[in-house]
Write a protein that holds these residues in place. Structure first.
Motif, PDB file in Angstrom:
ATOM      1  N   ARG A   1      -3.452  14.787 -20.778  1.00  0.00           N
ATOM      2  CA  ARG A   1      -3.376  15.330 -19.411  1.00  0.00           C
ATOM      3  C   ARG A   1      -2.560  16.617 -19.339  1.00  0.00           C
ATOM      4  O   ARG A   1      -2.786  17.462 -18.460  1.00  0.00           O
ATOM      5  N   ALA A   2      -1.609  16.803 -20.271  1.00  0.00           N
ATOM      6  CA  ALA A   2      -0.777  18.004 -20.261  1.00  0.00           C
ATOM      7  C   ALA A   2      -1.387  19.150 -21.049  1.00  0.00           C
ATOM      8  O   ALA A   2      -0.840  20.257 -21.051  1.00  0.00           O
ATOM      9  N   LEU A   3      -2.510  18.907 -21.718  1.00  0.00           N
ATOM     10  CA  LEU A   3      -3.067  19.934 -22.594  1.00  0.00           C
ATOM     11  C   LEU A   3      -3.540  21.180 -21.851  1.00  0.00           C
ATOM     12  O   LEU A   3      -3.282  22.303 -22.317  1.00  0.00           O
ATOM     13  N   PRO A   4      -4.234  21.071 -20.703  1.00  0.00           N
ATOM     14  CA  PRO A   4      -4.690  22.307 -20.050  1.00  0.00           C
ATOM     15  C   PRO A   4      -3.553  23.270 -19.738  1.00  0.00           C
ATOM     16  O   PRO A   4      -3.656  24.473 -20.029  1.00  0.00           O
ATOM     17  N   LEU A   5      -2.471  22.771 -19.168  1.00  0.00           N
ATOM     18  CA  LEU A   5      -1.345  23.655 -18.835  1.00  0.00           C
ATOM     19  C   LEU A   5      -0.713  24.216 -20.100  1.00  0.00           C
ATOM     20  O   LEU A   5      -0.372  25.405 -20.153  1.00  0.00           O
ATOM     21  N   ALA A   6      -0.564  23.383 -21.137  1.00  0.00           N
ATOM     22  CA  ALA A   6       0.030  23.866 -22.384  1.00  0.00           C
ATOM     23  C   ALA A   6      -0.782  25.009 -22.969  1.00  0.00           C
ATOM     24  O   ALA A   6      -0.222  26.013 -23.439  1.00  0.00           O
ATOM     25  N   LEU A   7      -2.101  24.874 -22.945  1.00  0.00           N
ATOM     26  CA  LEU A   7      -2.949  25.930 -23.491  1.00  0.00           C
ATOM     27  C   LEU A   7      -2.945  27.173 -22.603  1.00  0.00           C
ATOM     28  O   LEU A   7      -2.929  28.306 -23.106  1.00  0.00           O
TER      29      LEU A   7
ATOM     30  N   THR B   1      -9.493  14.943 -19.343  1.00  0.00           N
ATOM     31  CA  THR B   1      -8.167  14.664 -19.875  1.00  0.00           C
ATOM     32  C   THR B   1      -7.869  13.168 -19.822  1.00  0.00           C
ATOM     33  O   THR B   1      -8.501  12.407 -19.088  1.00  0.00           O
ATOM     34  N   VAL B   2      -6.876  12.767 -20.616  1.00  0.00           N
ATOM     35  CA  VAL B   2      -6.486  11.364 -20.738  1.00  0.00           C
ATOM     36  C   VAL B   2      -5.097  11.196 -20.135  1.00  0.00           C
ATOM     37  O   VAL B   2      -4.133  11.809 -20.607  1.00  0.00           O
ATOM     38  N   ASP B   3      -4.997  10.363 -19.100  1.00  0.00           N
ATOM     39  CA  ASP B   3      -3.695  10.058 -18.498  1.00  0.00           C
ATOM     40  C   ASP B   3      -2.964   8.974 -19.271  1.00  0.00           C
ATOM     41  O   ASP B   3      -1.749   9.027 -19.434  1.00  0.00           O
ATOM     42  N   ASP B   4      -3.706   7.985 -19.720  1.00  0.00           N
ATOM     43  CA  ASP B   4      -3.115   6.849 -20.418  1.00  0.00           C
ATOM     44  C   ASP B   4      -3.992   6.472 -21.611  1.00  0.00           C
ATOM     45  O   ASP B   4      -3.696   6.803 -22.750  1.00  0.00           O
ATOM     46  N   VAL B   5      -5.107   5.778 -21.346  1.00  0.00           N
ATOM     47  CA  VAL B   5      -6.033   5.347 -22.389  1.00  0.00           C
ATOM     48  C   VAL B   5      -7.458   5.644 -21.930  1.00  0.00           C
ATOM     49  O   VAL B   5      -7.793   5.463 -20.755  1.00  0.00           O
ATOM     50  N   LEU B   6      -8.283   6.098 -22.864  1.00  0.00           N
ATOM     51  CA  LEU B   6      -9.691   6.367 -22.576  1.00  0.00           C
ATOM     52  C   LEU B   6     -10.539   5.834 -23.721  1.00  0.00           C
ATOM     53  O   LEU B   6     -10.224   6.061 -24.892  1.00  0.00           O
TER      54      LEU B   6
ATOM     55  N   SER C   1       1.817  17.109 -25.336  1.00  0.00           N
ATOM     56  CA  SER C   1       0.374  16.908 -25.152  1.00  0.00           C
ATOM     57  C   SER C   1      -0.246  16.122 -26.297  1.00  0.00           C
ATOM     58  O   SER C   1      -1.410  16.322 -26.642  1.00  0.00           O
ATOM     59  N   ASP C   2       0.521  15.191 -26.898  1.00  0.00           N
ATOM     60  CA  ASP C   2       0.041  14.447 -28.065  1.00  0.00           C
ATOM     61  C   ASP C   2      -0.926  13.333 -27.666  1.00  0.00           C
ATOM     62  O   ASP C   2      -0.702  12.594 -26.706  1.00  0.00           O
ATOM     63  N   LEU C   3      -1.977  13.194 -28.468  1.00  0.00           N
ATOM     64  CA  LEU C   3      -3.033  12.217 -28.220  1.00  0.00           C
ATOM     65  C   LEU C   3      -3.424  11.595 -29.556  1.00  0.00           C
ATOM     66  O   LEU C   3      -3.594  12.312 -30.555  1.00  0.00           O
ATOM     67  N   THR C   4      -3.550  10.271 -29.603  1.00  0.00           N
ATOM     68  CA  THR C   4      -4.028   9.617 -30.812  1.00  0.00           C
ATOM     69  C   THR C   4      -5.444   9.099 -30.602  1.00  0.00           C
ATOM     70  O   THR C   4      -5.883   8.882 -29.471  1.00  0.00           O
ATOM     71  N   VAL C   5      -6.150   8.884 -31.715  1.00  0.00           N
ATOM     72  CA  VAL C   5      -7.520   8.388 -31.681  1.00  0.00           C
ATOM     73  C   VAL C   5      -7.628   7.217 -32.648  1.00  0.00           C
ATOM     74  O   VAL C   5      -7.281   7.353 -33.832  1.00  0.00           O
ATOM     75  N   PHE C   6      -8.117   6.074 -32.155  1.00  0.00           N
ATOM     76  CA  PHE C   6      -8.302   4.900 -33.005  1.00  0.00           C
ATOM     77  C   PHE C   6      -9.786   4.574 -33.086  1.00  0.00           C
ATOM     78  O   PHE C   6     -10.442   4.364 -32.066  1.00  0.00           O
TER      79      PHE C   6
END
Length: 352
Positions: free
Chosen positions: A163-169, A200-205, A226-231
């Motif tokens: 969710r924070a990625l757009p502003l960070a970029l 964007t992902v607020d919590d889990v998608l 803006s860290d996001l993990t993928v499982f």
């Protein structure tokens, strides 16, 4: 299959040209690729005022430059980046990138440092499958992970991030592009730009690739904000992005306390393998995070000691770097990275 390649040149610099792969020209045969080449190239150039076209060509899939992908599980592939800092790299291809092939479509996890690298990742995927790339998942904002995204968006993929990625970029777009242009030859960076997420992902998608499910989880502020993990459930593989570094010295750009808290909470379900943002794939959580956790704990201890001693940051940082020297073995780019980390840690911890 054939792919449309535009020779694009920097406007006003006829000698600075590079091939640009245009996914809209993807066709089953040469005639199909050639039939719409002019219109597709003109449309793309109209959105890139800094570039001029020098003709097009249609190239078979096997003749395209492609990244080397390593199969780590059925339908799961990784490009292994060189675990050094950008400044120590000749082409900036330092980040690990992932490809997940599902029953219906493909997901890409991070896109690389340039459009050129993104194109080579796209070509590598096309050598494996003709399934559409439905998603590009960006694990955080740093340029070695996100600047190849445009070619996949043009191919129809949905771009997803924290969710924070757009502003960070948005805040760092200019500095990122300027830095990469300063580090690498213009031919390597030609056509490279910032692409903001479509979702964007607020919590889990959850993402369904067709008989293959991915879980995307937004992390609290840690390595970055803006860290996001993928499982990947089919292979029980965790893509951590730069929440986990191996061989390359960890870089603190978020919160040291938050990062340590994240590392202290093993994922559930437990992964069978972990793909870090940099360095080799790990078989266990302890193998993946042990050295980094010890590094960050030592950084925290050394920084708090200097703060408790009442030292200003200008004096504290060199002493923190000196105190950390026992941790140097096994980490690339140690001295420069630790100095940066010490500065960030001091700024955070002095207010606690």
């Amino acid at each position: 299959m054939f792919h449309l390649i535009l020779t694009a040149c920097l406007a006003g610099s006829a000698g600075t040209c590079a091939p640009v792969l245009l996914p809209a020209g993807y066709a089953a045969d040469l005639a199909g690729c050639e039939s719409g080449a002019g219109q597709i190239a003109s449309g793309w150039l109209s959105r890139h005022d800094d570039l001029a076209g020098r003709g097009t060509d249609c190239v078979a899939t096997d003749d395209l430059p492609a990244l080397e992908l390593h199969k780590i599980a059925p339908g799961l592939f990784v490009f292994q980046g060189d675990p050094v800092q950008l400044e120590d790299s000749g082409d900036g291809r330092i980040a690990n990138l992932g490809v997940v092939i599902g029953g219906a479509s493909v997901a890409v996890i991070d896109s690389g440092v340039s459009r050129a690298q993104g194109q080579e990742l796209y070509a590598a995927i096309r050598r494996l499958t003709d399934k559409p790339v439905s998603h590009v998942i960006l694990t955080h904002a740093h340029p070695d992970h996100v600047l190849g995204t445009a070619v996949f968006q043009e191919a129809g993929a949905t771009v997803i991030g924290h969710r924070a990625l757009p502003l960070a970029l948005e805040l760092r777009a200019g500095s990122y592009l300027d830095s990469m242009d300063a580090l690498f030859p213009p031919e390597q960076m030609l056509g490279t730009g910032i692409v903001l997420p479509d979702a964007t992902v607020d919590d889990v998608l959850e993402i369904d690739l067709g008989a293959r499910r991915l879980t995307l989880t937004a992390a609290p502020t840690a390595h970055t904000d803006s860290d996001l993990t993928v499982f990947d459930h089919a292979s029980a593989t965790l893509f951590s992005g730069d929440l986990i570094f191996r061989l390359l010295t960890p870089i603190l750009d978020g919160s040291l306390s938050g990062w340590l808290q994240w590392l202290d909470t093993p994922p559930d379900p437990a992964p069978r393998r972990i793909v870090p943002g940099h360095g080799p794939v790990a078989a266990t959580w302890a193998e993946a995070v042990g050295p980094q956790t010890r590094f960050l704990r030592a950084l925290e201890h050394a920084t708090r000691a200097r703060i408790l001693a009442g030292q200003p940051m200008s004096q504290a940082v060199p002493e923190i770097v000196h105190a950390m020297q026992d941790m140097a073995a096994g980490w690339n780019a140690f001295d420069a990275s630790v100095a940066r980390d010490a500065t960030a840690a001091y700024k955070e911890l002095e207010w606690q």
